[in-house]
Enzyme design. Structure first.
Site, short mmCIF file in Angstrom:
data_model
loop_
_atom_site.label_atom_id
_atom_site.label_comp_id
_atom_site.label_asym_id
_atom_site.label_seq_id
_atom_site.Cartn_x
_atom_site.Cartn_y
_atom_site.Cartn_z
N ASP A 124 7.91 1.35 -8.49
CA ASP A 124 8.07 2.79 -8.28
C ASP A 124 8.68 3.44 -9.51
O ASP A 124 9.84 3.19 -9.85
CB ASP A 124 8.99 3.04 -7.08
N MET A 127 5.39 8.36 -9.82
CA MET A 127 5.90 9.61 -9.23
C MET A 127 6.52 10.41 -10.37
O MET A 127 7.74 10.58 -10.47
CB MET A 127 6.94 9.28 -8.14
N MET A 148 1.60 8.35 1.85
CA MET A 148 3.07 8.28 1.86
C MET A 148 3.55 8.52 3.29
O MET A 148 3.21 9.52 3.92
CB MET A 148 3.67 9.37 0.94
N ASP A 160 3.24 3.65 2.35
CA ASP A 160 4.45 3.48 1.54
C ASP A 160 5.58 4.31 2.11
O ASP A 160 5.51 5.54 2.14
CB ASP A 160 4.13 3.92 0.09
N HIS A 213 3.29 2.73 -9.24
CA HIS A 213 3.24 3.98 -8.48
C HIS A 213 3.96 5.04 -9.30
O HIS A 213 5.19 5.03 -9.41
CB HIS A 213 3.92 3.75 -7.12
N SER A 226 8.16 -3.55 -2.71
CA SER A 226 8.61 -2.53 -3.67
C SER A 226 9.96 -2.94 -4.24
O SER A 226 10.95 -3.05 -3.51
CB SER A 226 8.75 -1.17 -2.99
N MET A 286 9.87 6.85 -11.27
CA MET A 286 10.30 8.23 -10.94
C MET A 286 10.96 8.86 -12.15
O MET A 286 11.71 8.18 -12.87
CB MET A 286 11.30 8.20 -9.79
N HIS A 321 4.93 -3.87 -6.16
CA HIS A 321 4.85 -2.41 -6.24
C HIS A 321 6.04 -1.90 -7.07
O HIS A 321 7.20 -2.16 -6.74
CB HIS A 321 4.90 -1.87 -4.81
#
Ligand code: DX5
Ligand code: ZN
Length: 226
Positions: free
Chosen positions: A38, A71, A140, A178, A69, A11, A40, A36
């Site tokens: 992330d 979020m 998660m 994760d 991913h 990540s 957000m 990966h």
């Protein structure tokens, strides 16, 4: 490598963004399976991170699949932008999506792999209806929103439950973890049934560097398998 080898998804949230290309290339050389990313939005989770421009830049420096991913609230609004930037797969959250079937099928219609993430407080049972459509389930093992958190051990029983449901309904589906993954928790997670591990801190913030972080994680997963 054996077909059931555990895969590592570094990540980049824990990377040094000033040296991102270099660090990702190092992770690739050391055996990473995918990168990966992330994303957000400060709304779905209480933090902001990065968007499609980062995926676009990464696409120039690695051949590895870019796993995105999301979020974020309303992920459906952003798929096209990320696909154009170079995302290969999307992980969306069960929480807060009132039209999850539609979201999952939007990703499939775009020809991309789709994963569903469930937060620590979300039960495994919510997977039952959507699992036939999924390529991956992400459990998660921390509450989403931040890197550098501690693995929540009470998720281990759920990981075992998710593995059982996957074996019954869709054995080809990947089971990814994760949050808080290091050599110790990687081993616990793999024993519980995971076959893909996201790791940020233990790779990109490893005191001896990215190569050493990758090596320790790979060694831990190999020991667990034999
Ligand atoms: C948390 C993110 C994770 C996180 C993992 O919301 O989804 O991918 O970056 O980082 P570490 O390995 O530091 O827990
Ligand atoms: Zn993540």
């Amino acid at each position: 490598m054996p077909q059931n080898a555990v895969k590592i998804a570094p990540s980049i949230l824990a990377a040094n963004f000033a040296r991102l290309g270099e660090q990702v290339a190092e992770a690739e050389r050391c055996g990473a399976d995918r990168i990966h990313v992330d994303v957000m939005d400060g709304h779905f989770v209480p933090n902001i991170s990065m968007g499609a421009p980062v995926v676009k830049s990464l696409r120039q420096v690695t051949r590895l699949p870019l796993e995105t991913h999301l979020m974020i609230s309303d992920p459906d609004f952003f798929f096209d932008e990320f696909v154009e930037a170079g995302s290969d797969s999307f992980i969306v959250h069960w929480e807060g999506d009132n039209n999850l079937h539609r979201t999952i099928h939007r990703v499939k219609d775009l020809g991309k792999r789709v994963g569903l993430a469930i937060n620590p407080a979300t039960p495994a049972g919510v997977l039952q209806e959507v699992l036939p459509d999924l390529d991956l389930v992400l459990v998660m093992t921390v509450n989403p929103g931040f890197g550098h958190q501690h693995f929540i051990h009470s998720t281990l029983a759920k990981i075992q439950r998710v593995r059982r449901i996957i074996q019954q309904v869709r054995p080809g589906c990947e089971l990814e973890l994760d949050g808080g993954i290091d050599a110790t928790t990687a081993s616990l997670g793999v024993k519980a049934g995971a076959n893909v591990l996201v790791a940020g801190t233990s790779i990109f913030s490893a005191s001896e560097g990215v190569a050493a972080g990758m090596k320790h994680l790979l060694a831990a997963t190999k020991q667990t398998r034999t």
